[in-house]
Design an enzyme around this catalytic site. Structure first.
Site, PDB file in Angstrom:
ATOM      1  N   ASP A 244      -1.376   0.704 -10.005  1.00  0.00           N
ATOM      2  CA  ASP A 244      -1.994   1.516 -11.034  1.00  0.00           C
ATOM      3  C   ASP A 244      -1.023   1.801 -12.182  1.00  0.00           C
ATOM      4  O   ASP A 244       0.131   2.202 -11.958  1.00  0.00           O
ATOM      5  CB  ASP A 244      -2.461   2.844 -10.417  1.00  0.00           C
ATOM      6  CG  ASP A 244      -3.138   3.751 -11.415  1.00  0.00           C
ATOM      7  OD1 ASP A 244      -4.189   3.351 -11.946  1.00  0.00           O
ATOM      8  OD2 ASP A 244      -2.612   4.854 -11.676  1.00  0.00           O
ATOM      9  N   GLU A 281      -2.056  -3.021 -13.338  1.00  0.00           N
ATOM     10  CA  GLU A 281      -2.779  -2.469 -14.477  1.00  0.00           C
ATOM     11  C   GLU A 281      -1.736  -2.092 -15.515  1.00  0.00           C
ATOM     12  O   GLU A 281      -0.809  -1.335 -15.222  1.00  0.00           O
ATOM     13  CB  GLU A 281      -3.574  -1.226 -14.090  1.00  0.00           C
ATOM     14  CG  GLU A 281      -4.317  -0.634 -15.291  1.00  0.00           C
ATOM     15  CD  GLU A 281      -4.763   0.803 -15.082  1.00  0.00           C
ATOM     16  OE1 GLU A 281      -5.645   1.244 -15.825  1.00  0.00           O
ATOM     17  OE2 GLU A 281      -4.225   1.481 -14.194  1.00  0.00           O
ATOM     18  N   GLN A 380     -13.472   2.094 -16.983  1.00  0.00           N
ATOM     19  CA  GLN A 380     -14.286   1.922 -18.183  1.00  0.00           C
ATOM     20  C   GLN A 380     -15.683   2.498 -18.024  1.00  0.00           C
ATOM     21  O   GLN A 380     -16.354   2.772 -19.024  1.00  0.00           O
ATOM     22  CB  GLN A 380     -14.356   0.435 -18.555  1.00  0.00           C
ATOM     23  CG  GLN A 380     -13.005  -0.212 -18.795  1.00  0.00           C
ATOM     24  CD  GLN A 380     -12.208   0.453 -19.909  1.00  0.00           C
ATOM     25  OE1 GLN A 380     -12.765   1.103 -20.792  1.00  0.00           O
ATOM     26  NE2 GLN A 380     -10.894   0.305 -19.878  1.00  0.00           N
TER      27      GLN A 380
END
Length: 581
Positions: A244, A281, A380
């Site tokens: 992450d 990410e 998102q």
């Protein structure tokens, strides 16, 4: 059994184990470590007290039966009987599926999720990417405020349930990836600072002080993160990790933590004889992240590519607020750029950041599968005020176009659970904080954030309301109705084509050729002998493909193959995949 703990600032450490208290001794070979022995077995509860303070859970706890604030429990990984011999699944050629255990089913457990894995096999995906599983306060949440980075959230089923899930997935031929959070620790139930300098004020992140990767004491903190990563891959037989927000890993040392981690994971893969993947990410648009270590990179195997998402989202929806602004100016051109170059911002000016951003990928050296492409993710969707999916914004035809581009693009495609049938349920931000002050702070912060963007407070769901989580659970009864069944058939067909047509998994990013018309809102691209065309306009489009004969492999709406003039006539809001030869 031997117990040990790193507590460099403590003058005295005691072990509390099943009603027995004993002082630990300093480890003469490892500075700051304490050790001692006590009788214990699988399930034995224990904790550590520092300088006669309260009994705290083990920072390296393998299980927290009573949540982050409770005692730790011993886990004997050797007790589990694995049924499936597993050689692993590599990332090239993969199709990923992001899954949140707490909302994939109404039950919200790993065992319930395992019962639904057959759906993913029929869909054609190759890997399940589980959102974070580390313990967090309460029952329901996204998982990004976890603590105890070696343990599994007990309401999901705990350690044994994760093993059952992985074993069942492997039995069905599915790889399993896990999202892990190294860039911050949850604010509630986090006792790490009491044990040692796990955090540093040398750097700051959106969550406060940074995890200590380069200040005094950072050797042990890095080892803590690295060893927990290896434990997931080894003890639970996972196939990889999603890391992450690695841009928030503040590390000024000559050997970056991510390089150290990729080196260790590659060594473990060699020892185990099966492929292991690290997927980052990152919003840095820095190709060094996925470049080989011998080429001066950090050696990660892939990264999420938000630029593809942003160009696709703006092309489909017309939204242009916030970070979408640059992508929305000429979205078809933006899609063409990302499809052929990976990044949209590759050193270009970012109005959202107020500066230039990113650097170009070397398309001759970076394999296309190292970038993940997606039309929706938990971020998102869930970070929209009302958690509305694309299905709430677009017609079935435009959803089909989104699927066409995502599943035929050069990148490794990833789906967000439920998108494959145009799920009508939202996926909203929800928490279950047990600390009333923290719960209220999260509630107020969420509403204040979206009020600044024009949302009325009453229109922003209360994260602490159990109904917010309940609304976010997938409704599996939708699958048999329309338009859900038709959308699901389209996803299955596209994924099958990806597996059937070698050109669709060709790693050569430079081989993708794109044509588009910004005003007419169509785009077509070539990958080897495969041609893909989408028409985002409501009116039919005439798309020139060239004189070579073509066969229609799949079409959302019926179309005729191009005639002698090489023009493909595509109905409005439709996608087509063809084979030329």
């Amino acid at each position: 059994m031997q117990f040990e703990v790193w507590a460099p600032q403590a003058g005295r450490v005691t072990l509390h184990c099943e009603g027995v208290t004993r002082a630990l001794e300093r480890d003469t070979d490892r500075a700051g470590w304490w050790r001692g022995e006590a009788e214990a077995r699988d399930g034995t509860r224990y904790g550590f007290a520092l300088d006669d303070g309260p009994v705290l859970p083990d920072p390296r706890s393998r299980r927290q039966p009573d949540g982050p604030d409770g005692l730790s429990a011993v886990v004997d990984h050797g007790r589990f009987e694995w049924r499936t011999e597993w050689a692993g699944r590599p990332l090239p050629g993969a199709v990923l599926y992001e899954l949140h255990v707490g909302t994939y089913t109404r039950e919200g457990t790993l065992d319930a999720a395992a019962e639904r894995l057959g759906h993913l096999v029929e869909l054609g995906v190759t890997h399940v990417e589980l959102m974070p599983l580390c313990p967090f306060p309460g029952r329901h949440g996204w998982g990004y405020e976890g603590v105890s980075l070696w343990a599994v959230h007990e309401p999901y089923g705990g350690s044994e349930a994760l093993k059952r899930f992985v074993d069942r997935a492997h039995e069905l031929g599915l790889g399993v990836l896990l999202d892990v959070v190294h860039n911050h620790f949850g604010p509630s139930g986090n006792y790490l600072p009491a044990f040692g300098p796990y955090l540093t004020d040398k750097h700051h992140t959106p969550w406060g002080s940074a995890v200590n990767l380069d200040a005094p004491g950072s050797d042990e903190v890095r080892a803590y993160l690295l060893e927990s990563s290896l434990a997931w891959l080894r003890d639970y037989r996972l196939d990889g990790l999603r890391l992450d927000a690695v841009h928030a890993l503040k590390d000024t040392r000559a050997c970056h933590f991510l390089e150290e981690l990729s080196t260790a994971v590659d060594a473990l893969a060699a020892d185990l004889g099966r492929p292991l993947s690290l997927i980052a990410e990152s919003d840095l648009n820095d190709p060094r992240l996925i470049a080989a270590r011998e080429e001066g990179g950090l050696g990660l195997h892939a990264q999420w590519n938000d630029d593809f998402h942003h160009t696709l989202h703006t092309a489909l929806t017309g939204e242009s607020q916030g970070y979408y602004a640059d992508f929305a100016r000429t979205p078809m051109a933006g899609l063409a750029k990302t499809l052929t170059g990976g990044y949209f911002h590759d050193g270009t000016y970012s109005s959202f950041r107020g500066r230039r951003h990113g650097r170009p990928l070397d398309r001759t050296r970076v394999a296309a599968h190292r970038l993940l492409g997606y039309g929706q993710t938990h971020d998102q969707v869930g970070n929209r005020a009302q958690g509305d999916r694309l299905a709430a914004l677009l017609s079935p035809g435009l959803l089909a176009c989104a699927a066409t581009l995502t599943l035929t693009a050069p990148f490794t495609p990833m789906l967000f659970m439920g998108e494959e049938w145009a799920a009508g349920t939202p996926w909203q931000f929800f928490t279950d904080h047990t600390d009333p002050e923290l719960a209220e702070a999260v509630r107020r912060g969420r509403r204040r954030e979206f009020a600044e963007h024009g949302w009325a407070e009453e229109d922003v769901p209360d994260p602490q309301d159990p109904a917010t989580r309940d609304r976010s659970c997938l409704d599996w009864s939708e699958i048999d109705g329309e338009p859900h069944a038709r959308v699901l058939d389209w996803y299955r067909r596209l994924i099958a084509l990806r597996h059937e047509q070698p050109d669709l998994t060709d790693p050569d990013l430079a081989d993708t050729k794109v044509a588009y018309d910004e005003r007419e809102r169509w785009l077509a691209f070539r990958r080897g002998d495969v041609r893909v065309a989408v028409n985002l306009a409501k009116e039919a489009a005439a798309i020139p493909l060239g004189p070579r004969r073509a066969t229609v492999l799949a079409a959302w709406e019926p179309v005729e193959a191009p005639g002698a003039d090489g023009v493909l006539h595509v109905p409005g809001e439709s996608g087509v995949v063809l084979l030329q030869g």
